[in-house]
Design an enzyme around this catalytic site. Structure first.
Site, short mmCIF file in Angstrom:
data_model
loop_
_atom_site.label_atom_id
_atom_site.label_comp_id
_atom_site.label_asym_id
_atom_site.label_seq_id
_atom_site.Cartn_x
_atom_site.Cartn_y
_atom_site.Cartn_z
N LEU A 152 0.27 -1.33 -0.38
CA LEU A 152 0.30 0.21 -0.23
C LEU A 152 0.56 1.07 -0.10
O LEU A 152 0.98 1.90 1.01
CB LEU A 152 -0.97 0.13 0.78
CG LEU A 152 -2.26 0.64 0.94
CD1 LEU A 152 -3.67 0.39 0.37
CD2 LEU A 152 -2.65 0.96 2.69
N GLY A 153 1.84 1.43 -0.86
CA GLY A 153 2.73 2.85 -0.86
C GLY A 153 1.63 3.06 -2.00
O GLY A 153 0.77 3.66 -2.04
N ARG A 154 2.62 5.05 -2.55
CA ARG A 154 1.47 5.19 -3.25
C ARG A 154 0.89 4.87 -4.29
O ARG A 154 -0.47 5.39 -4.41
CB ARG A 154 2.52 6.18 -4.45
CG ARG A 154 4.25 7.29 -3.20
CD ARG A 154 4.51 7.98 -4.28
NE ARG A 154 5.61 8.28 -3.93
CZ ARG A 154 6.82 7.69 -3.85
NH1 ARG A 154 7.37 6.65 -4.22
NH2 ARG A 154 7.92 8.29 -2.92
N ILE A 229 0.90 -4.96 -11.85
CA ILE A 229 1.22 -4.14 -12.54
C ILE A 229 2.35 -3.01 -11.44
O ILE A 229 3.13 -2.35 -12.36
CB ILE A 229 0.22 -3.10 -12.37
CG1 ILE A 229 -0.21 -2.66 -10.76
CG2 ILE A 229 -1.21 -3.21 -13.05
CD1 ILE A 229 0.51 -2.03 -10.03
N ARG A 231 5.77 -6.02 -10.53
CA ARG A 231 7.40 -6.20 -11.55
C ARG A 231 7.03 -7.66 -11.63
O ARG A 231 6.32 -8.61 -10.50
CB ARG A 231 8.09 -6.24 -10.72
CG ARG A 231 9.12 -4.71 -10.63
CD ARG A 231 9.79 -4.40 -12.50
NE ARG A 231 9.75 -3.39 -11.97
CZ ARG A 231 10.00 -1.98 -12.17
NH1 ARG A 231 7.86 -1.96 -12.64
NH2 ARG A 231 10.49 -1.52 -12.14
N ASP A 255 0.36 -7.20 -16.14
CA ASP A 255 0.66 -6.21 -17.17
C ASP A 255 2.55 -6.02 -17.23
O ASP A 255 3.20 -5.57 -18.04
CB ASP A 255 0.58 -4.17 -16.61
CG ASP A 255 1.17 -3.17 -17.37
OD1 ASP A 255 1.49 -3.50 -18.93
OD2 ASP A 255 2.02 -2.34 -16.74
N GLU A 260 10.44 -9.99 -19.32
CA GLU A 260 9.90 -9.04 -20.44
C GLU A 260 11.11 -8.94 -21.33
O GLU A 260 12.62 -8.50 -21.37
CB GLU A 260 9.18 -7.40 -20.29
CG GLU A 260 8.11 -8.04 -18.80
CD GLU A 260 8.05 -6.31 -17.86
OE1 GLU A 260 8.72 -5.49 -18.60
OE2 GLU A 260 7.39 -6.68 -17.14
N HIS A 278 4.23 -4.00 -20.41
CA HIS A 278 4.49 -3.31 -19.00
C HIS A 278 3.56 -1.67 -19.57
O HIS A 278 4.84 -1.02 -20.23
CB HIS A 278 5.90 -3.26 -19.33
CG HIS A 278 6.52 -2.52 -17.65
ND1 HIS A 278 7.32 -3.41 -16.92
CD2 HIS A 278 6.30 -1.97 -16.87
CE1 HIS A 278 8.52 -2.62 -16.07
NE2 HIS A 278 7.04 -1.92 -16.24
N VAL A 279 2.33 -1.57 -20.13
CA VAL A 279 2.59 -0.22 -19.80
C VAL A 279 1.53 1.19 -18.78
O VAL A 279 0.95 1.86 -19.14
CB VAL A 279 1.09 -0.05 -21.07
CG1 VAL A 279 1.05 -0.68 -22.87
CG2 VAL A 279 0.04 -0.97 -20.57
N GLY A 280 1.91 0.45 -17.48
CA GLY A 280 1.47 1.21 -16.36
C GLY A 280 1.51 2.34 -16.47
O GLY A 280 0.60 3.17 -16.13
C1 8YV Z 1 9.17 2.32 -16.35
C2 8YV Z 1 8.19 1.04 -14.31
O1 8YV Z 1 9.70 3.24 -16.07
O2 8YV Z 1 8.17 3.27 -13.36
C3 8YV Z 1 8.70 2.00 -13.34
O3 8YV Z 1 8.68 1.30 -12.05
O4 8YV Z 1 7.90 -0.09 -14.61
C4 8YV Z 1 7.85 1.75 -15.91
O5 8YV Z 1 7.80 3.20 -16.13
C5 8YV Z 1 9.10 2.38 -17.85
O6 8YV Z 1 8.62 0.84 -19.05
C6 8YV Z 1 10.03 2.85 -18.88
O7 8YV Z 1 11.01 2.75 -18.55
#
Ligand code: 8YV
Length: 311
Positions: A152-154, A229, A231, A255, A260, A278-280
């Site tokens: 429960l971080g940001r 979302i 790692r 995600d 990857e 990985h589009v967060g």
């Molecule tokens: C990546 C992310 O940084 O901020 C993070 O931890 O996983 C993403 O925002 C982005 O793919 C750029 O490397």
């Protein structure tokens, strides 16, 4: 003389240009022979830019005797060997806050996509199945379900706020009770058993490697959905595939992945899984703001020996 900055991977063009205007930059990811390039410039480099995909190993840090700062493009900095950097007196910065909302949005989008079957629905229309077969099988409602948030971080808090608006109950797990209004569950397995959605939103480290394992997935249960979302390596991907294939959990929204951009074909074959590359943070606004923080940290450091967002 201008500082020399080693850029490990791409950042948005506008900020790359700003780097070029202020420093002599070396784009390592574009070098024909990265090792030879590194050898050629290693004694001159004082600053570095890294990304989630193009990180910084202990070996690289040790190869740069005059390195002073690593300005990381991303909030998660697990791809940078921060321990070794700190041992060498090197400052590391990251890009928090500016990507919180967009990343939380993807967490909710994946949750909705699995529960309301929106990706399947799109395929159902495009492939003509609607006309052939009639209405699509029903999805599931979010209202009244429980979301267990791991971390429960940001970003976890931003997800919780959104989830509440969808009528979800929130519980959370993490290294400590944050004394917030949501109930804390000290055992992850216990939280998974209470959750309809297990939302992974914590940083990756040795402590969180494969935190979501076969036992946690079993506890999540046949109606449970995993959303990640954060790692890929926080989840034991093999255990996840086994659980999905055996019907031990209901579905997953992912995600991020262990290796990857290599996503196991077993995941791609499953209908009850929604996948994203990985589009967060992958919208123009946060990516621009993240890249600006990367530049601003370097500018401030080389001007006043200060930084905005140290890790
Ligand atoms: C990546 C992310 O940084 O901020 C993070 O931890 O996983 C993403 O925002 C982005 O793919 C750029 O490397």
């Amino acid at each position: 003389m201008a500082q020399e900055v080693l850029v490990m991977g791409p950042i948005p063009a506008a900020q790359l240009e700003q780097l070029e205007q202020n420093y002599r930059i070396h784009k390592l990811w574009q070098a024909e022979n990265p090792e030879a390039k590194l050898n050629e410039v290693r004694n001159n480099i004082t600053g570095m830019v890294s990304t989630a995909f193009f990180g910084v190993t202990a070996k690289i840090i040790r190869a740069l005797p005059n390195l002073e700062i690593i300005s990381h493009f991303g909030v998660g900095y697990d791809s940078v060997d921060v321990k070794v950097a700190k041992e060498q007196g090197i400052i590391v910065t990251n890009t928090p806050d500016v990507l919180t909302d967009d990343t939380a949005d993807i967490g909710i989008a994946l949750t909705l996509a699995v529960f309301r079957r929106t990706v399947e629905g799109d395929i159902y229309v495009r492939s003509g199945q609607w006309i052939k077969k009639g209405p699509m099988p029903l999805g599931r409602s979010l209202r009244g379900k429980t979301m267990g948030i791991v971390g429960l971080g940001r970003i976890g808090q931003a997800i919780a706020k959104r989830a509440e608006a969808f009528g979800l109950n929130i519980i959370y797990h993490g290294p400590r009770d944050k004394k917030v209004s949501y109930p804390f569950v000290a055992s992850l397995e216990e939280m998974a058993a209470k959750s309809d959605i297990l939302m992974v939103a914590c940083p990756y480290s040795a402590d969180t490697h494969h935190l979501v394992d076969a036992k946690v997935l079993k506890a999540l249960g046949r109606d449970g959905v995993l959303v990640n979302i954060a790692r890929g390596k926080i989840v034991d991907e093999k255990a996840l595939i086994d659980a999905l294939e055996a019907g031990l959990i209901a579905g997953a929204g992912l995600d991020v992945f262990e290796k990857e951009p290599d996503v196991p074909s077993a995941l791609c074959r499953l209908d009850n899984v929604v996948l994203q590359p990985h589009v967060g943070s992958a919208t123009h606004e946060p990516r621009g703001a993240m890249a600006q923080l990367v530049v601003d940290n370097l500018l401030l450091y080389f001007e006043k020996a200060e930084v905005l967002t140290p890790v």
